[in-house]
Design a protein around this motif. Structure first.
Motif, PDB file in Angstrom:
ATOM      1  N   THR B 148      20.844  57.082   9.073  1.00  0.00           N
ATOM      2  CA  THR B 148      19.041  56.511   8.008  1.00  0.00           C
ATOM      3  C   THR B 148      19.370  54.645   8.434  1.00  0.00           C
ATOM      4  OG1 THR B 148      20.528  55.887   5.975  1.00  0.00           O
ATOM      5  CG2 THR B 148      19.425  58.347   6.712  1.00  0.00           C
ATOM      6  N   GLY B 149      18.223  54.550   7.986  1.00  0.00           N
ATOM      7  CA  GLY B 149      18.379  52.642   7.857  1.00  0.00           C
ATOM      8  C   GLY B 149      19.234  51.635   7.361  1.00  0.00           C
ATOM      9  N   ALA B 150      20.003  52.398   6.634  1.00  0.00           N
ATOM     10  CA  ALA B 150      20.633  52.148   5.089  1.00  0.00           C
ATOM     11  C   ALA B 150      21.778  52.452   6.361  1.00  0.00           C
ATOM     12  CB  ALA B 150      20.782  52.350   4.110  1.00  0.00           C
ATOM     13  N   LYS B 163      22.260  72.912   3.877  1.00  0.00           N
ATOM     14  CA  LYS B 163      22.969  72.429   2.235  1.00  0.00           C
ATOM     15  C   LYS B 163      23.098  70.600   3.164  1.00  0.00           C
ATOM     16  CE  LYS B 163      25.595  75.565   0.136  1.00  0.00           C
ATOM     17  NZ  LYS B 163      25.689  76.828   1.259  1.00  0.00           N
ATOM     18  N   LEU B 164      22.822  69.641   2.462  1.00  0.00           N
ATOM     19  CA  LEU B 164      23.180  68.334   2.557  1.00  0.00           C
ATOM     20  C   LEU B 164      23.699  67.936   2.462  1.00  0.00           C
ATOM     21  CD1 LEU B 164      19.353  67.340   2.143  1.00  0.00           C
ATOM     22  CD2 LEU B 164      19.832  67.891   4.082  1.00  0.00           C
ATOM     23  N   ARG B 165      24.154  67.181   3.390  1.00  0.00           N
ATOM     24  CA  ARG B 165      25.316  66.793   2.976  1.00  0.00           C
ATOM     25  C   ARG B 165      25.609  64.866   2.664  1.00  0.00           C
ATOM     26  NH1 ARG B 165      30.353  67.623   5.681  1.00  0.00           N
ATOM     27  NH2 ARG B 165      30.379  69.712   5.478  1.00  0.00           N
ATOM     28  N   ARG B 166      25.838  64.478   1.914  1.00  0.00           N
ATOM     29  CA  ARG B 166      26.273  62.256   2.311  1.00  0.00           C
ATOM     30  C   ARG B 166      26.965  62.265   2.847  1.00  0.00           C
ATOM     31  NH1 ARG B 166      23.196  57.905  -1.685  1.00  0.00           N
ATOM     32  NH2 ARG B 166      23.581  56.567  -0.086  1.00  0.00           N
ATOM     33  N   MET B 167      27.118  61.944   4.082  1.00  0.00           N
ATOM     34  CA  MET B 167      28.758  61.351   3.951  1.00  0.00           C
ATOM     35  C   MET B 167      28.933  59.908   3.530  1.00  0.00           C
ATOM     36  SD  MET B 167      29.195  63.568   6.336  1.00  0.00           S
ATOM     37  CE  MET B 167      30.970  63.802   7.012  1.00  0.00           C
ATOM     38  N   PRO B 168      30.217  59.202   3.228  1.00  0.00           N
ATOM     39  CA  PRO B 168      30.245  58.517   2.531  1.00  0.00           C
ATOM     40  C   PRO B 168      30.289  57.081   3.584  1.00  0.00           C
ATOM     41  CG  PRO B 168      32.461  59.965   2.649  1.00  0.00           C
ATOM     42  CD  PRO B 168      30.998  60.748   3.717  1.00  0.00           C
ATOM     43  N   GLU B 169      29.971  55.788   2.853  1.00  0.00           N
ATOM     44  CA  GLU B 169      29.162  54.448   3.399  1.00  0.00           C
ATOM     45  C   GLU B 169      30.893  54.227   4.038  1.00  0.00           C
ATOM     46  OE1 GLU B 169      27.451  50.938   1.037  1.00  0.00           O
ATOM     47  OE2 GLU B 169      28.521  52.268  -0.359  1.00  0.00           O
ATOM     48  N   VAL B 170      30.658  53.887   5.319  1.00  0.00           N
ATOM     49  CA  VAL B 170      31.155  52.580   6.112  1.00  0.00           C
ATOM     50  C   VAL B 170      31.715  51.044   5.217  1.00  0.00           C
ATOM     51  CG1 VAL B 170      31.874  51.919   7.739  1.00  0.00           C
ATOM     52  CG2 VAL B 170      30.757  53.961   7.768  1.00  0.00           C
ATOM     53  N   PRO B 171      32.464  50.917   4.957  1.00  0.00           N
ATOM     54  CA  PRO B 171      32.817  49.660   3.884  1.00  0.00           C
ATOM     55  C   PRO B 171      32.363  48.534   5.014  1.00  0.00           C
ATOM     56  CG  PRO B 171      34.644  50.778   4.471  1.00  0.00           C
ATOM     57  CD  PRO B 171      34.377  51.204   4.513  1.00  0.00           C
ATOM     58  N   GLY B 172      31.491  47.674   4.521  1.00  0.00           N
ATOM     59  CA  GLY B 172      30.788  46.281   5.532  1.00  0.00           C
ATOM     60  C   GLY B 172      30.260  46.666   6.620  1.00  0.00           C
ATOM     61  N   LEU B 173      29.825  47.644   6.097  1.00  0.00           N
ATOM     62  CA  LEU B 173      28.784  47.456   7.797  1.00  0.00           C
ATOM     63  C   LEU B 173      27.268  47.032   7.281  1.00  0.00           C
ATOM     64  CD1 LEU B 173      28.760  49.054  10.632  1.00  0.00           C
ATOM     65  CD2 LEU B 173      27.944  51.140   9.326  1.00  0.00           C
ATOM     66  N   GLN B 174      27.266  46.425   8.922  1.00  0.00           N
ATOM     67  CA  GLN B 174      26.521  45.625   8.037  1.00  0.00           C
ATOM     68  C   GLN B 174      25.317  46.150   9.535  1.00  0.00           C
ATOM     69  OE1 GLN B 174      25.147  43.068   6.278  1.00  0.00           O
ATOM     70  NE2 GLN B 174      27.337  43.822   4.838  1.00  0.00           N
ATOM     71  N   SER B 175      25.516  46.490  10.464  1.00  0.00           N
ATOM     72  CA  SER B 175      24.083  47.208  11.578  1.00  0.00           C
ATOM     73  C   SER B 175      24.298  48.754  11.480  1.00  0.00           C
ATOM     74  CB  SER B 175      24.925  45.713  12.399  1.00  0.00           C
ATOM     75  OG  SER B 175      26.555  46.093  13.251  1.00  0.00           O
ATOM     76  N   ALA B 176      23.965  48.710  12.612  1.00  0.00           N
ATOM     77  CA  ALA B 176      23.745  50.128  13.053  1.00  0.00           C
ATOM     78  C   ALA B 176      25.362  50.506  14.118  1.00  0.00           C
ATOM     79  CB  ALA B 176      23.073  51.076  14.104  1.00  0.00           C
ATOM     80  N   PRO B 177      25.861  51.217  14.069  1.00  0.00           N
ATOM     81  CA  PRO B 177      27.228  51.669  15.099  1.00  0.00           C
ATOM     82  C   PRO B 177      26.028  51.157  16.608  1.00  0.00           C
ATOM     83  CG  PRO B 177      26.597  53.682  14.309  1.00  0.00           C
ATOM     84  CD  PRO B 177      25.608  52.483  12.998  1.00  0.00           C
ATOM     85  N   SER B 178      27.139  51.589  16.971  1.00  0.00           N
ATOM     86  CA  SER B 178      26.948  50.756  18.529  1.00  0.00           C
ATOM     87  C   SER B 178      26.153  52.127  19.638  1.00  0.00           C
ATOM     88  CB  SER B 178      28.180  50.510  19.558  1.00  0.00           C
ATOM     89  OG  SER B 178      29.431  51.126  19.354  1.00  0.00           O
ATOM     90  N   VAL B 195      31.939  50.879  15.439  1.00  0.00           N
ATOM     91  CA  VAL B 195      31.196  49.109  15.159  1.00  0.00           C
ATOM     92  C   VAL B 195      32.537  48.146  15.246  1.00  0.00           C
ATOM     93  CG1 VAL B 195      30.740  47.936  12.958  1.00  0.00           C
ATOM     94  CG2 VAL B 195      30.588  50.525  12.958  1.00  0.00           C
ATOM     95  N   GLY B 196      31.337  47.654  17.150  1.00  0.00           N
ATOM     96  CA  GLY B 196      32.763  46.543  17.540  1.00  0.00           C
ATOM     97  C   GLY B 196      33.878  46.990  18.228  1.00  0.00           C
ATOM     98  N   PRO B 197      34.809  46.589  17.473  1.00  0.00           N
ATOM     99  CA  PRO B 197      35.885  46.889  18.749  1.00  0.00           C
ATOM    100  C   PRO B 197      37.044  47.960  16.813  1.00  0.00           C
ATOM    101  CG  PRO B 197      36.667  45.043  17.602  1.00  0.00           C
ATOM    102  CD  PRO B 197      35.049  45.173  16.909  1.00  0.00           C
ATOM    103  N   ASP B 198      35.772  49.004  16.192  1.00  0.00           N
ATOM    104  CA  ASP B 198      36.603  49.756  15.525  1.00  0.00           C
ATOM    105  C   ASP B 198      35.762  50.772  15.672  1.00  0.00           C
ATOM    106  OD1 ASP B 198      38.300  47.339  14.230  1.00  0.00           O
ATOM    107  OD2 ASP B 198      36.023  45.911  13.303  1.00  0.00           O
TER     108      ASP B 198
END
Lengths: 489, 839
Positions: B148-150, B163-178, B195-198
């Motif tokens: 999502t946009g968030a 059955k919808l499953r909302r996945m956990p948040e990635v801590p500190g994620l500011q932008s979309a993953p590459s 995300v970046g090198p991670d």
């Protein structure tokens, strides 16, 4: 293996094994330890196909009888109800399940309907709010149970009453289903003969069911050459008479205390009736029996026998007997008497014509020269009287029913013949001297004497036909009359 | 065959990759592929293109167009997109097209562009919009994963059971993953994102950072990632132009490759074959295609056109505007046979067969060589196997010919593998045909199974081909032809422009009594399309009442359902309909319906007898069945009512009913019973004791036993008990009382209508020989002997019998002569007999 089932022309062990397999498969579906809650009525029939050891092998640890309120405690994972599809039983099951839920560890409930699942019963369980409690709801089509190498019974106590008194053909439907199972195991039966209203219905259902099964073409070589469906009410006479074969006598005398002299008097009267003597007036032996308050069943059996042997009693005679019975045994038996009338066992003579002599003579039902040591005719089973039902079977096999059209028209219900076409590969080419195998199905019950007579025919050197016997219920005159009795209190 | 391996490209020392054309596409695309959203289903499935997908600069006049093509480029559907902006397209395992809209709504279309259904990925997705979406396949079905946009992920592992499953948040994620992908481990779907090198792995509980083992240093960003078809392997493409290949669990590195291209690839997919040790990925840029694996060199192809990669089980399909190709690792059997200068048994056999055709004796030499090594069986097997992997029928034929040739020299080569391969290839060639356009490889076909393939043909409405295949493979009718015909029929009922009669007739003509065809399923479909009349017509052909009746009920044709249930003889079914009708109709109509159906009526009566007694009465009343009404009231008289008046009232109703039924006897008997009941009540009041519900006979007996002879007499007279029975009654009662005096008085009151033998018998029964003898003398001549024997007077019995000159009596007496006491008597009888015979 049950050795006694495999000696005959048709190996009925195949059927027994098939039903046992079905039972095992069901038990294994309910994994873990089990308790079975029995509809008491089923324990007898089940005993014939699966001993306790089989159940035990499949982790059945406890057995209870189905009763109201709570189930007895049992430390098992599964509770399985083995029941006939009856509404009143569903109420009990619901009570069991609901009282179970409130205590103890959760257990898995299952229902095994015998012999058929029922939408009606499931609706009832649903209405009672317990349908969802059952994990497996299945049916166990235990219709025909093998009793002996040539004998199958549905052990359906009420079949005669339901069919002839209540116009309820449930047992006929089960019979047709049972016949379909037999055909699945022993091949399509190419010819179906029948006599009687119920026979006609069963044949119709079979033909219909065959259409439903078109998917699985039966490729089994037919074991039976033909099927004869017989309504019990085509021959009401035979079960009323006292059976005089060994097995028949045991069946008759068991549980009945009679002096031998009285037994002899009774036989004399029966034989008189069957040979057509004095059937149209009040019989003094019967009168004395009533006056001495002999068992009602014995009295009813004799009165019915007289009625049947006279194509009904004169109104005056009938009313006299009825009055005597009501006064002596109690007014409440008026319901039983009405039942007997509905079944045609006891009736006023219509049109003042007695057809019995014609039937007796044409079918040679009464034989004066009986050799009981080395019988030459089936009449030995009743010391002179040849059972009408068996005579019909005998005449069908030789020379065929065309010779007795007239009598067949007098007997109740239609007679018919149906053919079930076989693929050419399965058509039988009979070897010279090879006997035909006829499956004869008595709708409404069969007696041991009739079985003995059919076995006698099977064993005849030049008989040409061997019989396998199927029925809704193994019975005798007493149990039959009893099934028609109604006790309002 | 020198040029046969011309398109084989070695990768390292051990593997070859080849690319061949499946189809030349003439789908006449109006736009470049790069301008479309593209989705191609695996297993040679259809291709969906969404032209002019939604762009930021909205041009109202240009609506997007959704087009669906077969893998060979034949148009299957084209429709103007009128819904919201689409972010992603994908095919489900059932070949349904899932179109993920920006608002999180997923629209589902059939292969022919028919709208099926839609569902939403939830509120959170709706609020934050869809940034990116993937359709993925697991053993449970097809799933959808949303970014999502968030920058949060939501997924459903099976759209069939949403059955919808909302996945956990990635801590500190500011932008979309590459880049990101779905993984499937231990039967659970995960998300892997960069995300970046991670790298982070999201499962449903937590987000964890992961590091691929042996990853080259210096990576500051991941540009592309690819999971293999079976979710076992993972490839990562970094901004250093480096490719890491390892297990999807990220526990093991398989190999790495540095391609030195830093431009982000357009697509990267795995290209591997089941059971092969080789691992390779295919990377595509704008004009370049590269196959890299565990080898220092890669294989490179130039792309003339804008191309799209479709990963398959055993290779990669590559399609463009003009062609459709398949790139895969050359299978072992093919490699063995065709590799230059191969001495593998299969290769020799192929040569031998060719020489044989040329009538050259070299055939014999080759054959001998194989046989000497004992490898002929293996050679035949190799040729059969290799045939399966050939796309060109001429190559298949030549390999099968070689196998067949080799088989001639083997004694016991089981024929099934050869026969089955011939059949399979025939099916494969048929479906690969341009007009059908399902380019399955042999491995894919085996993985998919024939059943699923047939389903797919049915989906494409290719009924005749499906039926031909069933017949050719001799599949059992139920799984094969019948099923396909049933599908055809279900399609047929949707043709709204054809009349009900015509559709029903057409269906019946084609299906007839074909085993396994469920007319009720077809009817249910017709009903679903709103064609109730057609459904009813189709149900006429349904032989299984168990299927027919419930559907008729659902369609509110209860009366028809009732007659069908009755026809079947299945009483349970009849009951079910009856209870349905009972709720549906008012009571009057319900009763009227019953009246016309005697069988149902009697069943319902039985039901009422146990469940609703009052209704039973109404039923009898309606039918003027007075006889049964009478019985009903009799039962009632015994059932509830305790007081005599109530019982008598019930009996009065019974009597009235019997009169109406013209059953005089029953009416009179009932009136007698009413009289008796009242009388019994009175007796209880006056004498005490229990009388009510005794029979008349027992009432009189009780009175005699109680010493109320007068009353007993009166009762007997009132109810006209026949004399004979009354004598028996009194005799029995008095003997029971052992009132011998009274008994004797009674015996002398008048001449006994039952004779005197019963007196003797009953005294003996009470062991009173003395009394018995009194009566024995009064017994008439006919029964005299019997009576004397009963009291034990054998001698006198003998005399009487001799006097009667009755042989039967003599025999009877003789049988009673026991012991020495009776020796004289026995003698006497014998003498009398002898004398009688002389005469």
């Amino acid at each position: 293996m049950a050795a006694h089932l495999s000696y005959g022309r048709v190996n009925l062990n195949v059927l027994r094994e098939a039903v046992r397999r079905e039972l095992r498969e069901f038990l294994d579906k309910c994994a873990g330890s089990k308790a079975i809650v029995w509809d008491e009525y089923l324990t007898g029939p089940f005993g014939l196909i699966a001993q306790y050891s089989l159940l035990k092998e499949h982790e059945v640890e406890k057995m209870f009888t189905l009763k109201g309120s709570r189930l007895p405690t049992a430390d098992v994972k599964n509770i399985i109800f083995f029941v006939r599809p009856r509404l009143e039983l569903m109420d009990i099951i619901a009570e069991n399940v609901l009282s179970e839920d409130r205590r103890g560890p959760a257990r898995d409930f299952h229902i095994l309907f015998v012999p058929r699942r029922s939408l009606l019963c499931e609706q009832r369980l649903k209405d009672l709010g317990v349908l969802g409690s059952f994990i497996h709801r299945e049916e166990y089509s235990l219709d025909l149970i093998p009793f002996d190498g040539d004998l199958l019974s549905m052990e359906s106590e009420g079949a005669f009453k339901e069919c002839y008194l209540e116009s309820d053909q449930t047992s006929l439907y089960h019979a047709a289903k049972g016949l379909m199972t037999l055909q699945a195991l022993y091949g399509t039966i190419p010819q179906i003969f029948g006599k009687g209203e119920c026979a006609r219905q069963v044949a119709n259902m079979m033909i219909r069911m065959k259409r439903e099964f078109t998917g699985s073409q039966n490729s089994i070589f037919p074991v039976f050459d033909n099927l004869l469906l017989l309504d019990r009410n085509v021959d009401l006479l035979t079960p009323l008479a006292t059976q005089l074969t060994y097995e028949g006598l045991i069946d008759e005398i068991y549980g009945i205390q009679n002096t031998s002299e009285d037994f002899f008097d009774k036989l004399t009267v029966e034989q008189e009736f069957m040979s057509g003597i004095d059937t149209d007036k009040v019989n003094s032996y019967i009168e004395d029996c009533i006056a001495q308050k002999h068992p009602l069943i014995k009295v009813l059996r004799l009165v019915c026998l007289q009625s049947v042997c006279n194509s009904g009693l004169k109104q005056k005679v009938l009313d006299y007997y009825k009055r005597e019975i009501l006064q002596t045994y109690g007014y409440e038996h008026i319901l039983t008497l009405y039942n007997l009338e509905k079944a045609g066992l006891l009736k006023p003579q219509m049109g003042g014509r007695n057809n019995y002599p014609t039937i007796r003579k044409t079918l040679r039902l009464w034989m004066d020269d009986v050799n009981e040591q080395n019988p030459t005719d089936i009449s030995y089973v009743y010391s002179g009287y040849a059972p009408l039902s068996v005579r019909l079977a005998q005449l069908l096999s030789r020379p065929g029913w065309r010779s007795i059209e007239e009598v067949l028209r007098i007997l109740p219900g239609p007679h018919f013949e149906e053919r079930q076409p076989l693929p050419t590969g399965l058509q039988k080419k009979r070897q010279p001297g090879e006997n035909r195998v006829t499956l004869i199905f008595f709708l409404g019950g069969v007696t041991f004497a009739e079985i003995a007579a059919l076995r006698f025919l099977s064993q005849l050197e030049d008989g040409g036909t061997e019989y396998v016997i199927a029925t809704t219920k193994l019975m005798n005159g007493a149990s039959w009359i009893e099934s028609l009795m109604e006790k309002p209190f | 065959m020198d040029c046969y391996t011309a398109n084989w490209n070695p990768l390292g020392d051990s593997a070859f990759y080849r690319k061949y054309e499946l189809y030349s596409m003439d789908w006449d695309l109006k736009e470049e592929l790069r301008d479309c959203l593209v989705a191609a289903a695996p297993y040679g499935g259809p291709i969906a293109l969404l032209r002019n997908p939604w762009r930021k600069e909205k041009v109202a006049s240009i609506r997007p167009v959704l087009e669906i093509y077969s893998a060979s480029g034949l148009p299957l559907a084209s429709l103007l997109w009128k819904s919201g902006p689409v972010v992603s397209l994908g095919w489900s395992a059932e070949e349904e097209l899932l179109c993920v809209q920006e608002d999180g709504v997923v629209l589902v279309y059939g292969l022919h562009g028919d709208f099926r259904r839609h569902f939403s990925m939830g509120n959170e997705v709706l609020q934050n919009r869809v940034l990116d979406a993937r359709i993925f396949h697991t053993e449970f079905g097809s799933g959808v994963a949303i970014l999502t946009g968030a920058h949060r992920f939501t997924l459903s592992a099976n759209v069939g059971d949403l059955k919808l499953r909302r996945m956990p948040e990635v801590p500190g994620l500011q932008s979309a993953p590459s880049c990101w992908t779905t993984l499937c481990q231990d039967r659970v779907a995960h998300i892997l994102l960069a995300v970046g090198p991670d790298l982070y792995l999201l499962d449903h509980a937590a987000c964890s950072a992961v590091t691929p083992p042996g990853l080259a240093p210096g990576v500051s960003s991941f540009l592309q990632m690819a999971v293999s078809f079976t979710y076992r392997h993972l490839a990562l493409f970094t901004d250093t132009g480096y490719i890491w290949m390892g297990t999807a669990s990220l526990k093991e590195k398989l190999c790495e490759f540095n391609c030195n291209i830093r431009a982000p690839p357009k697509q990267m997919v795995w290209c591997s074959r089941p059971r092969s040790k080789e691992r390779a990925v295919v990377v595509a840029w704008e004009r370049r295609l590269m196959v890299v694996g565990d080898a220092p060199e890669s294989i490179q192809f130039v792309l003339d056109e804008d191309s799209y990669l479709v990963p398959e089980l055993d290779g990669v399909r590559i399609f463009s505007c003009s062609t459709h190709e398949f790139l895969h690792e050359v299978p072992v059997a093919s490699e063995e046979i065709f590799k230059i200068a191969s001495m593998a048994p299969g290769a020799l056999l192929l040569e031998a067969q060719k020489e044989y055709e040329k009538e050259s004796q070299k055939a014999d030499e080759y054959l001998r060589e194989i046989q000497e090594l004992g490898q002929l069986t293996q050679a035949v097997q190799q040729c059969i196997e290799a045939a399966g992997h050939e796309h060109r029928p001429d190559m298949q034929k030549s390999l099968l010919r070689a196998a067949s040739f080799g088989k001639c020299f083997l004694d016991r080569f089981p024929p099934d593998s050869f026969v089955r391969m011939c059949q399979d290839l025939r099916v494969l060639n048929a479906i690969r045909d341009y007009h059908i356009g399902i380019p399955l490889t042999y491995s894919q076909y085996k993985q998919l199974t024939i059943q699923v393939l047939l389903d797919r043909l049915v989906l494409r409405r290719l009924y005749p081909l499906a039926i031909q295949i069933c017949e050719y493979l001799r599949l059992p009718e139920v799984q094969g032809v019948s099923r396909i015909l049933a599908h055809w029929a279900c399609y047929k009922v949707q043709q709204k422009d054809v009349s009900d009669e015509d559709v029903a007739r057409a269906i019946n003509q084609k299906l007839g009594d074909t085993p396994g065809v469920s007319y009720s399923d077809i009817a249910a479909r017709a009903y679903g399309c709103g064609r109730t009349e057609l459904a009813i017509k189709l149900l006429e052909y349904e032989p299984r009442s168990g299927e027919q009746v419930p559907l008729l009920l659902k369609m509110k044709r209860s009366k028809l359902a009732l007659s069908k249930a009755i026809e079947s003889g299945d009483t349970d079914l009849v009951f079910t309909v009856l209870l349905h009708l009972k709720n549906e109709l008012n009571r009057g109509d319900f009763f009227m319906t019953l009246r016309n159906q005697p069988m149902a009526l009697s069943l319902y009566r039985q039901f009422c007898k146990h469940q609703e007694l009052e209704t039973l009465k109404d039923l009898y009343n309606q039918d003027d069945n007075h006889q049964e009404l009478g019985s009903f009231h009799i039962r009632a008289s015994y059932a509830a009512e305790e007081r005599i008046e109530g019982r008598v009232a019930a009996l009065q109703m019974a009597a009235d009913a019997f009169y109406k039924a013209k059953n005089e006897f029953a009416a009179k008997a009932t009136e007698d019973q009413m009289r008796l009941l009242r009388l019994q009540r009175r007796l209880e009041d006056e004498l005490g004791g229990h009388f009510v519900d005794l029979s008349l006979h027992d009432t009189v007996t009780t009175l005699v036993l109680g010493g109320h002879s007068k009353r007993a007499e009166q009762l007997a007279r009132d109810f006209r008990i026949p004399d004979k029975r009354l004598w028996w009654l009194k005799l029995t009662a008095l003997a029971d009382l052992e009132d011998w005096e009274e008994l004797e008085k009674f015996s002398k009151s008048k001449k006994s209508p039952i004779g005197y033998l019963p007196f003797v018998e009953i005294c003996m029964k009470q062991h009173n020989k003395y009394e018995a003898k009194k009566y024995a003398s009064r017994v008439g001549p006919e029964q005299k002997v019997k009576a004397l024997l009963l009291v034990g007077d054998v001698a006198q019995a003998a005399d009487v019998a001799i006097e009667h000159r009755n042989e039967a009596e003599l025999t009877l007496v003789l049988s009673h002569c026991t012991g020495t006491a009776d020796a004289a008597t026995a003698d006497k009888i014998q003498r009398a007999r002898a004398q009688a015979q002389k005469k």
